[in-house]
Design a protein around this motif. Structure first.
Motif, PDB file in Angstrom:
ATOM      1  N   ILE A  61      -2.844 -12.897  -0.229  1.00  0.00           N
ATOM      2  CA  ILE A  61      -2.730 -11.474  -0.546  1.00  0.00           C
ATOM      3  C   ILE A  61      -4.099 -10.851  -0.318  1.00  0.00           C
ATOM      4  O   ILE A  61      -5.051 -11.143  -1.051  1.00  0.00           O
ATOM      5  CB  ILE A  61      -2.258 -11.240  -1.997  1.00  0.00           C
ATOM      6  CG1 ILE A  61      -0.877 -11.860  -2.225  1.00  0.00           C
ATOM      7  CG2 ILE A  61      -2.215  -9.751  -2.317  1.00  0.00           C
ATOM      8  CD1 ILE A  61      -0.385 -11.755  -3.648  1.00  0.00           C
ATOM      9  N   THR A  62      -4.203 -10.016   0.704  1.00  0.00           N
ATOM     10  CA  THR A  62      -5.470  -9.362   1.022  1.00  0.00           C
ATOM     11  C   THR A  62      -5.437  -7.923   0.521  1.00  0.00           C
ATOM     12  O   THR A  62      -4.480  -7.492  -0.133  1.00  0.00           O
ATOM     13  CB  THR A  62      -5.726  -9.395   2.535  1.00  0.00           C
ATOM     14  OG1 THR A  62      -4.737  -8.588   3.192  1.00  0.00           O
ATOM     15  CG2 THR A  62      -5.629 -10.816   3.067  1.00  0.00           C
ATOM     16  N   ILE A  63      -6.501  -7.189   0.852  1.00  0.00           N
ATOM     17  CA  ILE A  63      -6.567  -5.792   0.422  1.00  0.00           C
ATOM     18  C   ILE A  63      -5.509  -4.961   1.136  1.00  0.00           C
ATOM     19  O   ILE A  63      -4.935  -4.039   0.549  1.00  0.00           O
ATOM     20  CB  ILE A  63      -7.974  -5.220   0.701  1.00  0.00           C
ATOM     21  CG1 ILE A  63      -9.021  -6.035  -0.054  1.00  0.00           C
ATOM     22  CG2 ILE A  63      -8.066  -3.754   0.307  1.00  0.00           C
ATOM     23  CD1 ILE A  63     -10.438  -5.647   0.287  1.00  0.00           C
ATOM     24  N   ARG A  64      -5.216  -5.305   2.378  1.00  0.00           N
ATOM     25  CA  ARG A  64      -4.318  -4.477   3.179  1.00  0.00           C
ATOM     26  C   ARG A  64      -2.914  -5.063   3.305  1.00  0.00           C
ATOM     27  O   ARG A  64      -1.931  -4.327   3.323  1.00  0.00           O
ATOM     28  CB  ARG A  64      -4.907  -4.292   4.589  1.00  0.00           C
ATOM     29  CG  ARG A  64      -4.073  -3.392   5.470  1.00  0.00           C
ATOM     30  CD  ARG A  64      -4.607  -3.334   6.888  1.00  0.00           C
ATOM     31  NE  ARG A  64      -3.726  -2.554   7.736  1.00  0.00           N
ATOM     32  CZ  ARG A  64      -2.643  -3.031   8.317  1.00  0.00           C
ATOM     33  NH1 ARG A  64      -2.311  -4.307   8.143  1.00  0.00           N
ATOM     34  NH2 ARG A  64      -1.881  -2.260   9.085  1.00  0.00           N
ATOM     35  N   HIS A  65      -2.758  -6.369   3.395  1.00  0.00           N
ATOM     36  CA  HIS A  65      -1.453  -6.966   3.682  1.00  0.00           C
ATOM     37  C   HIS A  65      -1.288  -8.265   2.903  1.00  0.00           C
ATOM     38  O   HIS A  65      -2.223  -8.781   2.294  1.00  0.00           O
ATOM     39  CB  HIS A  65      -1.307  -7.230   5.188  1.00  0.00           C
ATOM     40  CG  HIS A  65      -2.338  -8.163   5.730  1.00  0.00           C
ATOM     41  ND1 HIS A  65      -3.504  -7.726   6.321  1.00  0.00           N
ATOM     42  CD2 HIS A  65      -2.411  -9.527   5.762  1.00  0.00           C
ATOM     43  CE1 HIS A  65      -4.227  -8.749   6.699  1.00  0.00           C
ATOM     44  NE2 HIS A  65      -3.589  -9.866   6.350  1.00  0.00           N
ATOM     45  N   ILE A 100       4.430 -14.376   8.350  1.00  0.00           N
ATOM     46  CA  ILE A 100       4.949 -13.009   8.382  1.00  0.00           C
ATOM     47  C   ILE A 100       3.963 -12.132   7.626  1.00  0.00           C
ATOM     48  O   ILE A 100       3.739 -12.325   6.420  1.00  0.00           O
ATOM     49  CB  ILE A 100       6.349 -12.933   7.753  1.00  0.00           C
ATOM     50  CG1 ILE A 100       7.299 -13.894   8.486  1.00  0.00           C
ATOM     51  CG2 ILE A 100       6.886 -11.517   7.795  1.00  0.00           C
ATOM     52  CD1 ILE A 100       8.642 -14.045   7.830  1.00  0.00           C
ATOM     53  N   VAL A 101       3.359 -11.169   8.320  1.00  0.00           N
ATOM     54  CA  VAL A 101       2.365 -10.269   7.730  1.00  0.00           C
ATOM     55  C   VAL A 101       3.083  -8.993   7.297  1.00  0.00           C
ATOM     56  O   VAL A 101       3.658  -8.288   8.134  1.00  0.00           O
ATOM     57  CB  VAL A 101       1.239  -9.968   8.737  1.00  0.00           C
ATOM     58  CG1 VAL A 101       0.214  -9.036   8.104  1.00  0.00           C
ATOM     59  CG2 VAL A 101       0.576 -11.256   9.205  1.00  0.00           C
ATOM     60  N   ILE A 102       3.043  -8.708   6.008  1.00  0.00           N
ATOM     61  CA  ILE A 102       3.749  -7.564   5.439  1.00  0.00           C
ATOM     62  C   ILE A 102       2.721  -6.619   4.826  1.00  0.00           C
ATOM     63  O   ILE A 102       1.911  -7.049   3.987  1.00  0.00           O
ATOM     64  CB  ILE A 102       4.758  -8.014   4.363  1.00  0.00           C
ATOM     65  CG1 ILE A 102       5.681  -9.094   4.932  1.00  0.00           C
ATOM     66  CG2 ILE A 102       5.565  -6.845   3.849  1.00  0.00           C
ATOM     67  CD1 ILE A 102       6.561  -9.741   3.895  1.00  0.00           C
ATOM     68  N   PRO A 103       2.701  -5.344   5.198  1.00  0.00           N
ATOM     69  CA  PRO A 103       1.771  -4.395   4.559  1.00  0.00           C
ATOM     70  C   PRO A 103       2.049  -4.272   3.065  1.00  0.00           C
ATOM     71  O   PRO A 103       3.204  -4.332   2.620  1.00  0.00           O
ATOM     72  CB  PRO A 103       2.042  -3.075   5.300  1.00  0.00           C
ATOM     73  CG  PRO A 103       2.686  -3.477   6.584  1.00  0.00           C
ATOM     74  CD  PRO A 103       3.463  -4.722   6.295  1.00  0.00           C
ATOM     75  N   ASN A 104       0.990  -4.111   2.292  1.00  0.00           N
ATOM     76  CA  ASN A 104       1.151  -4.022   0.835  1.00  0.00           C
ATOM     77  C   ASN A 104       1.955  -2.797   0.412  1.00  0.00           C
ATOM     78  O   ASN A 104       2.658  -2.833  -0.598  1.00  0.00           O
ATOM     79  CB  ASN A 104      -0.227  -3.989   0.167  1.00  0.00           C
ATOM     80  CG  ASN A 104      -0.944  -5.325   0.294  1.00  0.00           C
ATOM     81  OD1 ASN A 104      -0.306  -6.369   0.398  1.00  0.00           O
ATOM     82  ND2 ASN A 104      -2.266  -5.284   0.309  1.00  0.00           N
ATOM     83  N   GLU A 105       1.853  -1.707   1.181  1.00  0.00           N
ATOM     84  CA  GLU A 105       2.632  -0.515   0.850  1.00  0.00           C
ATOM     85  C   GLU A 105       4.128  -0.806   0.924  1.00  0.00           C
ATOM     86  O   GLU A 105       4.911  -0.319   0.102  1.00  0.00           O
ATOM     87  CB  GLU A 105       2.258   0.610   1.812  1.00  0.00           C
ATOM     88  CG  GLU A 105       2.995   1.916   1.541  1.00  0.00           C
ATOM     89  CD  GLU A 105       2.714   2.959   2.597  1.00  0.00           C
ATOM     90  OE1 GLU A 105       3.149   4.113   2.412  1.00  0.00           O
ATOM     91  OE2 GLU A 105       2.070   2.630   3.611  1.00  0.00           O
ATOM     92  N   LYS A 106       4.543  -1.607   1.916  1.00  0.00           N
ATOM     93  CA  LYS A 106       5.952  -1.955   2.042  1.00  0.00           C
ATOM     94  C   LYS A 106       6.406  -2.837   0.896  1.00  0.00           C
ATOM     95  O   LYS A 106       7.543  -2.709   0.403  1.00  0.00           O
ATOM     96  CB  LYS A 106       6.179  -2.652   3.382  1.00  0.00           C
ATOM     97  CG  LYS A 106       7.626  -2.818   3.764  1.00  0.00           C
ATOM     98  CD  LYS A 106       7.750  -3.334   5.171  1.00  0.00           C
ATOM     99  CE  LYS A 106       9.220  -3.407   5.586  1.00  0.00           C
ATOM    100  NZ  LYS A 106       9.356  -3.898   6.985  1.00  0.00           N
ATOM    101  N   LEU A 107       5.557  -3.744   0.454  1.00  0.00           N
ATOM    102  CA  LEU A 107       5.902  -4.589  -0.694  1.00  0.00           C
ATOM    103  C   LEU A 107       6.051  -3.781  -1.965  1.00  0.00           C
ATOM    104  O   LEU A 107       6.848  -4.124  -2.847  1.00  0.00           O
ATOM    105  CB  LEU A 107       4.830  -5.663  -0.886  1.00  0.00           C
ATOM    106  CG  LEU A 107       4.795  -6.814   0.103  1.00  0.00           C
ATOM    107  CD1 LEU A 107       3.647  -7.744  -0.226  1.00  0.00           C
ATOM    108  CD2 LEU A 107       6.109  -7.571   0.105  1.00  0.00           C
TER     109      LEU A 107
END
Length: 370
Positions: A151-155, A166-173
């Motif tokens: 879990i990074t700052i962006r994704h 699978i790279v998922i943006p944090n906003e989508k989560l």
């Protein structure tokens, strides 16, 4: 002598040390951001070296928060380097002062310009604080099953069963529904249905299924399971009676393994005990084998109100079966066709006879006058 050397050095490095010109600004940028990168690397090395001590000191901090702090420290170091660089350059110092004076308007402009990036940063911070998912959790996100790897700052990085990242943006989560199999209690109830025919002894089928459930190596035993295994009749379907087995497992992975094991073992036991697993049958009826239509059905078609004779005849033809193509039928059809052809030929000859009677050969009038 030393003073002269220092003066010569200042004269030679004057353009580089003067931040007001382009060369000096570029020189300061290289120096400051290089120092920032070096500081970030040294800070990461120190954190990793003293990781055990930090974890012992902050024992309540989870792996997710720890990883997020490691990713956040680089961002903080480079932001500090950017502020220092802007304060040293005269042209940027005025811009920095203006931005600080209009901080509200600046925040609005930056928010609109980098809406997606800011949303991901805020969502990443929310994931680190509220922890709906953690590193190492087994989850399902939009029909993708896997383990949270980072879990990074962006994704967020999800490792699937096929070992895909699978790279998922944090906003989508932050705006989707997440099924977390590891949150609080990883134990899971396995529900598996079996179909048996209607003439099967239900008690025998239940004993066979329950016996295989008790032998399953992926079953939780004793007080670890929330309830004992059981088999229930859940449905009277079209062609089968549905029996459902209930069994507790340690986690979602054991649930899948237990499902595969039971499907194989119960099928083998059903074959030994002669218990039928039904499947749908299909019966094909040929048109020539249909019985002839009854007279009552034809009369009902003729007596339909508001229907013309043509429609009634069509409906009658749809109901009444066609005769079989036998040699006798073919012979009768051929004789009927010949009769029709003879009738049409005679009618044509009869129509042409008056015209032929009016035509007389040459010299017929002279004979008549004589």
């Amino acid at each position: 002598m030393l003073e002269v050397w220092i003066k010569d050095v200042k004269t030679a490095l004057g353009p580089l040390l003067d931040p007001s010109n382009l060369i000096g600004a570029l020189f300061y940028a290289v120096i400051i951001f290089s120092l920032g990168a070096l500081a970030s690397w040294l800070l990461g090395v120190l954190i990793h070296r003293w990781e055990k001590q930090f974890r012992r000191l902050f024992s309540g901090v989870e792996e997710t928060v720890w990883r997020f702090i490691l990713h956040l420290k680089s961002l903080i170091v480079f932001l500090v380097a950017l502020v220092v660089y802007a304060s040293l350059i005269p042209g940027l110092k005025g811009i920095l002062t203006t931005l600080a004076a209009g901080a509200g308007l600046t925040a609005v402009i930056i928010g609109f310009a980098a809406k997606s990036t800011v949303s991901n940063l805020i969502s990443g911070l929310a994931l680190a604080i509220f922890r709906p998912i953690r590193i190492g959790d087994t989850v399902t996100i939009e029909n993708e099953y896997g383990i949270i790897e980072d879990i990074t700052i962006r994704h967020t990085v999800l490792r699937s069963w096929e070992n895909k990242r699978i790279v998922i943006p944090n906003e989508k989560l932050d705006n989707t529904t997440i099924v977390n199999y590891s949150l609080n209690d990883p134990r899971m109830l396995l529900r598996l249905e079996f179909g048996v025919s209607y003439d099967t002894d239900i008690d025998l089928a239940r004993r066979v299924i329950l016996d295989e459930v008790m032998k399953c190596p992926h079953r939780l035993e004793g007080t670890q399971a929330l309830s004992e295994p059981k088999v229930r009749v859940v449905e009277h379907a079209d062609s089968a009676i549905k029996l459902r087995a209930y069994m507790w497992t340690a986690n979602v992975d054991e649930t899948w393994y237990g499902r595969f094991w039971l499907l194989e073992q119960v099928k083998k036991r059903f074959d030994k005990e002669n218990i039928e697993i039904p499947f749908p049958y299909r019966t094909v009826v040929y048109k020539n084998e249909l019985p002839p239509a009854r007279r009552e059905e034809k009369d009902q078609l003729d007596s339909l109100p508001g229907s013309d004779p043509a429609a009634q005849s069509e409906k009658a033809l749809m109901v009444l079966p066609q005769p079989e193509a036998t040699p006798e039928n073919k012979k009768s059809r051929k004789s009927g066709f010949m009769k029709m052809w003879g009738f049409l030929k005679g009618k044509k000859a009869k129509t042409a006879s008056p015209k032929a009677s009016n035509e007389q050969p040459p010299g017929s009038k002279e004979q008549e006058n004589k």
